[in-house]
Design an enzyme around this catalytic site. Structure first.
Site, PDB file in Angstrom:
ATOM      1  CG  ASP A 272      -1.640  -1.309   1.395  1.00  0.00           C
ATOM      2  OD1 ASP A 272      -2.489  -1.602   0.560  1.00  0.00           O
ATOM      3  OD2 ASP A 272      -1.321  -2.061   2.334  1.00  0.00           O
TER       4      ASP A 272
ATOM      5  CG  HIS B 263      -3.251  -5.145   3.299  1.00  0.00           C
ATOM      6  ND1 HIS B 263      -2.889  -4.265   2.304  1.00  0.00           N
ATOM      7  CD2 HIS B 263      -3.507  -6.318   2.677  1.00  0.00           C
ATOM      8  CE1 HIS B 263      -2.918  -4.896   1.134  1.00  0.00           C
ATOM      9  NE2 HIS B 263      -3.297  -6.139   1.335  1.00  0.00           N
TER      10      HIS B 263
HETATM   11  N1  NAD Z   1      -0.583  -8.125   2.369  1.00  0.00           N
HETATM   12  C1  NAD Z   1      -0.584  -7.884   1.072  1.00  0.00           C
HETATM   13  O1  NAD Z   1      -0.300  -6.750   0.635  1.00  0.00           O
HETATM   14  C2  NAD Z   1      -0.930  -8.961   0.072  1.00  0.00           C
HETATM   15  C3  NAD Z   1      -0.690  -8.732  -1.292  1.00  0.00           C
HETATM   16  C4  NAD Z   1      -1.029  -9.726  -2.213  1.00  0.00           C
HETATM   17  C5  NAD Z   1      -1.577 -10.914  -1.776  1.00  0.00           C
HETATM   18  N2  NAD Z   1      -1.793 -11.114  -0.456  1.00  0.00           N
HETATM   19  C6  NAD Z   1      -2.324 -12.385   0.041  1.00  0.00           C
HETATM   20  O2  NAD Z   1      -1.297 -13.379  -0.005  1.00  0.00           O
HETATM   21  C7  NAD Z   1      -1.892 -14.680  -0.026  1.00  0.00           C
HETATM   22  C8  NAD Z   1      -1.252 -15.529  -1.112  1.00  0.00           C
HETATM   23  O3  NAD Z   1      -1.556 -15.005  -2.380  1.00  0.00           O
HETATM   24  P1  NAD Z   1      -1.159 -15.796  -3.726  1.00  0.00           P
HETATM   25  O4  NAD Z   1      -1.599 -14.919  -4.835  1.00  0.00           O
HETATM   26  O5  NAD Z   1       0.247 -16.270  -3.682  1.00  0.00           O
HETATM   27  O6  NAD Z   1      -2.156 -17.041  -3.626  1.00  0.00           O
HETATM   28  P2  NAD Z   1      -2.061 -18.436  -4.380  1.00  0.00           P
HETATM   29  O7  NAD Z   1      -3.395 -19.088  -4.260  1.00  0.00           O
HETATM   30  O8  NAD Z   1      -1.440 -18.282  -5.724  1.00  0.00           O
HETATM   31  O9  NAD Z   1      -1.022 -19.242  -3.485  1.00  0.00           O
HETATM   32  C9  NAD Z   1      -1.279 -19.558  -2.153  1.00  0.00           C
HETATM   33  C10 NAD Z   1      -0.500 -20.832  -1.878  1.00  0.00           C
HETATM   34  O10 NAD Z   1      -0.593 -21.073  -0.479  1.00  0.00           O
HETATM   35  C11 NAD Z   1      -0.675 -22.474  -0.310  1.00  0.00           C
HETATM   36  N3  NAD Z   1      -1.199 -22.798   1.002  1.00  0.00           N
HETATM   37  C12 NAD Z   1      -2.496 -22.845   1.401  1.00  0.00           C
HETATM   38  N4  NAD Z   1      -2.566 -23.251   2.686  1.00  0.00           N
HETATM   39  C13 NAD Z   1      -1.291 -23.433   3.105  1.00  0.00           C
HETATM   40  C14 NAD Z   1      -0.714 -23.851   4.319  1.00  0.00           C
HETATM   41  N5  NAD Z   1      -1.477 -24.193   5.376  1.00  0.00           N
HETATM   42  N6  NAD Z   1       0.631 -23.933   4.402  1.00  0.00           N
HETATM   43  C15 NAD Z   1       1.404 -23.630   3.348  1.00  0.00           C
HETATM   44  N7  NAD Z   1       0.917 -23.244   2.143  1.00  0.00           N
HETATM   45  C16 NAD Z   1      -0.407 -23.142   2.039  1.00  0.00           C
HETATM   46  C17 NAD Z   1      -1.574 -22.942  -1.474  1.00  0.00           C
HETATM   47  O11 NAD Z   1      -1.420 -24.339  -1.726  1.00  0.00           O
HETATM   48  C18 NAD Z   1      -1.052 -22.064  -2.600  1.00  0.00           C
HETATM   49  O12 NAD Z   1      -0.023 -22.690  -3.339  1.00  0.00           O
HETATM   50  C19 NAD Z   1      -3.400 -14.427  -0.223  1.00  0.00           C
HETATM   51  O13 NAD Z   1      -4.058 -14.512   1.033  1.00  0.00           O
HETATM   52  C20 NAD Z   1      -3.444 -13.008  -0.756  1.00  0.00           C
HETATM   53  O14 NAD Z   1      -4.681 -12.392  -0.533  1.00  0.00           O
HETATM   54  C21 NAD Z   1      -1.471 -10.169   0.471  1.00  0.00           C
HETATM   55  O1  LMR Z   2      -6.264  -7.167  -2.830  1.00  0.00           O
HETATM   56  C1  LMR Z   2      -5.989  -8.331  -2.524  1.00  0.00           C
HETATM   57  O2  LMR Z   2      -6.839  -9.148  -2.149  1.00  0.00           O
HETATM   58  C2  LMR Z   2      -4.569  -8.796  -2.640  1.00  0.00           C
HETATM   59  C3  LMR Z   2      -3.639  -7.912  -1.890  1.00  0.00           C
HETATM   60  O3  LMR Z   2      -4.022  -7.757  -0.558  1.00  0.00           O
HETATM   61  C4  LMR Z   2      -3.438  -6.574  -2.560  1.00  0.00           C
HETATM   62  O4  LMR Z   2      -3.532  -5.546  -1.904  1.00  0.00           O
HETATM   63  O5  LMR Z   2      -3.147  -6.562  -3.780  1.00  0.00           O
END
Ligand code: NAD
Ligand code: LMR
Length: 326
Positions: A159, A187
């Site tokens: 962000d 967030h």
């Molecule tokens: N804070 C932020 O700014 C931010 C930014 C982007 C994404 N995210 C979050 O990050 C997370 C991951 O996003 P992504 O796009 O990589 O998702 P994705 O679905 O591509 O990958 C998630 C992975 O986590 C694995 N997983 C699920 N449960 C698990 C566990 N108990 N132990 C280990 N691995 C496990 C899944 O098998 C999958 O491979 C999501 O919750 C998303 O919303 C946060």
């Molecule tokens: O928006 C989402 O769900 C993914 C991540 O938290 C983001 O800010 O891009």
């Protein structure tokens, strides 16, 4: 060469994992002289996919990559780790808020917090990326009473970076000329990107923009950027999220900054945010530590926004409290 450090990454087969692992392995987090061992965690069904990622990591022949392990038990993945990226969690889809993921993802962070409690070293640094990141970090800390909660943080750096890009575009200036910007709160769409103290080339940014732009363009653009990316890409941000995660950990570990960064950290009561809640503050980094910036003046508009995000975090906490007891 120094002794290798151990870096655990959960969700290693996911899209953020794919964007993050190669950059850590290439030395972008801790520098070209620091070898790293990656300790990857996935659910059993995704272990085969991680093995493919490991083959690709090997095929890069990175001089800084000293080893990789693949695990489906968090205690093994976290054992001996110096840094832990908790990425693995379900992402949201179009039309969802991040807090809609809470009930489903909370159990991941309860289990992983308990594993941390068993095996984490004293100097561990943990970054929660999986959403809703602030409350998942709080859950992790609650599940790991042996770990200093200050060592468990949540990511609002994405962000922060999004906001810097918007400010730079508005002021027609490089991002490096921007100082004293921060994200307060969660967030989520209630986050408060605060330009009240921001300067651009030493001049107050507020002299360049009016309240209408701040309230009706800037804040919604930054706080809704994740949703806009999901709408456009059909999947949530990955490369920019991985970049922010790497920068958060790099700056915490080896950074030095008189300017503010934004990190979701357990409140110490600063700015009347209740102690322990994981809230994004302006922080300084240096000497391997972060400190919440003090004596930032808060006007009425800012206070109202900060309280709205606080209220949401309290609601998220209350919604999962019962799960922690079980
Ligand atoms: N804070 C932020 O700014 C931010 C930014 C982007 C994404 N995210 C979050 O990050 C997370 C991951 O996003 P992504 O796009 O990589 O998702 P994705 O679905 O591509 O990958 C998630 C992975 O986590 C694995 N997983 C699920 N449960 C698990 C566990 N108990 N132990 C280990 N691995 C496990 C899944 O098998 C999958 O491979 C999501 O919750 C998303 O919303 C946060
Ligand atoms: O928006 C989402 O769900 C993914 C991540 O938290 C983001 O800010 O891009």
């Amino acid at each position: 060469m120094k002794q290798p450090v151990r870096i655990a990454v959960t969700g290693a087969a996911g899209q953020i994992g794919y964007a993050l692992l190669f950059r850590i392995a290439a030395g972008e987090m801790l520098g070209p002289k620091q070898p790293v061992i990656l300790q990857l965690l996935e659910i059993p069904d995704a272990v085969k996919a991680v093995e493919g990622v490991v083959m690709e990591l090997e095929d890069c022949a990175f001089p800084t990559l000293a080893g990789v392990t693949v695990n489906s038990d968090p205690r093994q993945a976290f054992d001996g780790a110096d840094y832990i990226f908790l990425v693995g969690a379900k992402p949201r889809g179009p039309g969802m808020e991040r807090k809609d993921l809470l009930q489903g993802n909370a159990k991941i962070f309860i289990e992983q917090g308990r594993a941390l409690n068993e095996v984490a070293g004293r100097d561990i640094r943990v970054l929660v990326v999986g959403n809703p990141a602030n409350t998942n970090a709080w859950i992790t800390a609650q599940s790991a009473p042996n770990v200093d909660p200050k060592r468990i943080t949540a990511m609002t750096r994405l962000d922060h970076n999004r906001a810097l890009a918007q400010i730079a575009a508005k002021a027609h200036t490089p991002v490096t000329t921007i100082k004293n910007f921060c994200i307060w709160g969660n967030h989520s769409s209630t986050q408060y990107p605060d330009v009240s103290h921001t300067t651009v080339n030493g001049r107050p940014f507020r002299d360049l923009v009016d309240q209408d732009w701040v309230e009706n363009h800037f804040i919604p653009t930054v706080s809704q950027r994740g949703a806009a990316i999901i709408e456009a890409r059909g999947a949530s941000s990955a490369a920019s999220a991985a970049n922010a995660a790497l920068e958060h950990m790099r700056d915490w570990a080896i950074g030095k900054s008189s300017d503010w960064l934004s990190m979701g950290v357990p409140s110490d009561g600063s700015y009347d945010i209740p102690e322990g809640l994981v809230y994004s503050f302006p922080v300084h980094v240096g000497g391997g530590h972060y400190t919440i910036a003090q004596n930032v003046s808060i006007d009425e508009f800012s206070r109202a926004r900060m309280l709205a995000s606080l209220k949401e975090l309290e609601e998220e906490r209350d919604a999962v409290k019962g799960m922690l007891a079980g």
